[in-house]
Design an enzyme around this catalytic site. Structure first.
Site, mmCIF file in Angstrom:
data_model
loop_
_atom_site.group_PDB
_atom_site.id
_atom_site.type_symbol
_atom_site.label_atom_id
_atom_site.label_comp_id
_atom_site.label_asym_id
_atom_site.label_seq_id
_atom_site.Cartn_x
_atom_site.Cartn_y
_atom_site.Cartn_z
ATOM 1 N N GLY A 175 40.594 40.182 45.198
ATOM 2 C CA GLY A 175 40.717 39.784 43.800
ATOM 3 C C GLY A 175 39.550 38.913 43.372
ATOM 4 N N ASP A 176 39.316 37.848 44.101
ATOM 5 C CA ASP A 176 38.219 36.937 43.787
ATOM 6 C C ASP A 176 36.857 37.593 43.971
ATOM 7 O OD1 ASP A 176 39.154 34.367 42.924
ATOM 8 O OD2 ASP A 176 40.023 34.078 44.896
#
Length: 390
Positions: A175-176
């Protein structure tokens, strides 16, 4: 392209970046800019700084290795961004900067203080990268989020794990890291456009948006069939065989990307008849009869070791690999040959780091400096800004 004889290629030499972000997505993006030669100044709160400095153990010196992983090549200054003095100094820094990166919490005081509209009006040359959890619009836009929240909300956890098993997050912070990489792409595109127009712009991305962007074939599969996809373990939704299989002493992966490779695999296994089996003749047949295929291959591969199958399949040019652990990868001669591990001089001693994974003209950007200590460069960097009034 600028060439630094010490650090290697520096295509972003002369670009100044102010990093107001913390945790992972923003810092990874700004570290990428630093690796590419940009001058990056990381602004941290005087008390504690970036929270990842304490995301340990393990620690090296005073800082957690998590922080050390994504902050090399930067200078660290400490400022209270909620104070008038801190805001004044930051705005002076932004007059000199090309890019500012922030991931302020939606609705927070800092997001309002450094509103992009006001930044754009005051610094029209500036490229502003804002990274959030869910984007600037929509019902979830005011929600905070960490990587695992994005993996859950964005579908990755529903596609990861064994069929029928508990949902799992990916081993990496996809995600990051996905948001960081798309953010880098957006900033570089905005800098190119600024070269034509002279004006910067507001660039936004979010962990949620980038999860959707990386669905790729999963999305088009769903759009075509309207059937909800589920986790397949290590298997591929559109190719077979393309997964991990158990040998007699462990697991390895086989990646058959076309029917010709399937023929090669059958020959390598000593099971040439499988290549003409109607159930397995074409990829679409193997997908339709996935369970039968897995049963047959599991029986074949269980008869010998991982080392044996990797050697035999390599001899027949079938893509194959053992499932390796990180210590094995870092000690691998191939990793050394391509220069993907470097060292920076840290206060606690030599610090190993994973290098930037792109070469320019055959040369890789070298690691420039260690991740900075909290506020290490405050006096040096801010000397000229503190004395200036606006």
């Amino acid at each position: 392209m600028t060439e630094n004889p010490i650090t290697g290629p520096a295509p972003l030499a002369g670009v100044k970046v102010v990093d107001l972000s913390k945790i992972l997505a923003g810092p990874y993006a700004t570290m990428s800019f630093a690796d590419l030669g940009a001058e990056v100044t990381k602004v941290e709160h005087p008390e504690g700084g970036d929270p990842t400095r304490m995301w340990g153990p393990p620690f090296v010196g005073d800082d957690a290795t998590y922080y050390l992983a994504v902050n090399r090549g930067k200078k660290s200054v400490t400022l209270d961004l909620k104070s008038e003095e801190g805001q004044r100094i930051v705005h002076r820094m932004l007059e000199d900067a090309d890019v500012v990166v922030e991931n302020f919490k939606p609705g927070s005081g800092l997001q309002k203080i450094f509103d992009y509209r006001a930044l754009s009006e005051r610094h029209p040359h500036l490229v502003v990268l804002h990274i959030s959890a869910f984007g600037d619009e929509g019902p979830l836009s005011d929600q905070p989020g960490y990587d695992m929240v994005a993996q859950a909300a964005g579908g990755l956890m529903s596609l990861t794990g064994e069929p029928g098993g508990a949902p799992m997050k990916s081993g990496y912070a996809m995600g990051d890291l996905g948001a960081a990489l798309f953010g880098v792409i957006g900033v570089l595109a905005a800098l190119v456009e600024r070269g034509r127009t002279g004006r910067g712009q507001y660039v936004t991305t979010s962990l949620f948006e980038c999860q959707l962007a990386m669905h790729v074939n999963w999305a088009t599969n769903y759009f075509a069939t309207k059937q909800r996809p589920h986790a397949l373990g290590s298997a591929h939704p559109n190719l077979a065989p393309y997964q991990a299989y158990p040998a007699s002493d462990g697991y390895f992966v086989v990646a058959v990307g076309n029917d010709s490779l399937w023929d090669d695999l059958c020959t390598a296994m000593g099971r040439a008849e499988l290549a003409t089996d109607p159930r397995f003749l074409r990829n679409r047949d193997r997908i339709e009869h996935r369970d039968d295929l897995e049963q047959v291959l599991t029986e074949v591969f269980a008869a010998n070791t991982v080392e044996y199958w990797c050697r035999v399949l390599e001899e027949h040019a079938v893509p194959v690999s053992p499932i390796r652990h990180l210590d094995e990868i870092y000690d691998d001669p191939h990793t050394a040959a391509i220069g993907m591990i470097g060292t920076v001089d840290h206060a606690s001693g030599p610090l190993e780091q994973i290098a930037f994974p792109v070469n320019f003209g055959g040369a890789r950007p070298r690691l420039r400096s260690a991740p900075p200590a909290h506020g290490e460069h405050t006096d040096d960097v801010l000397e000229k800004y503190r004395a200036v009034s606006v």
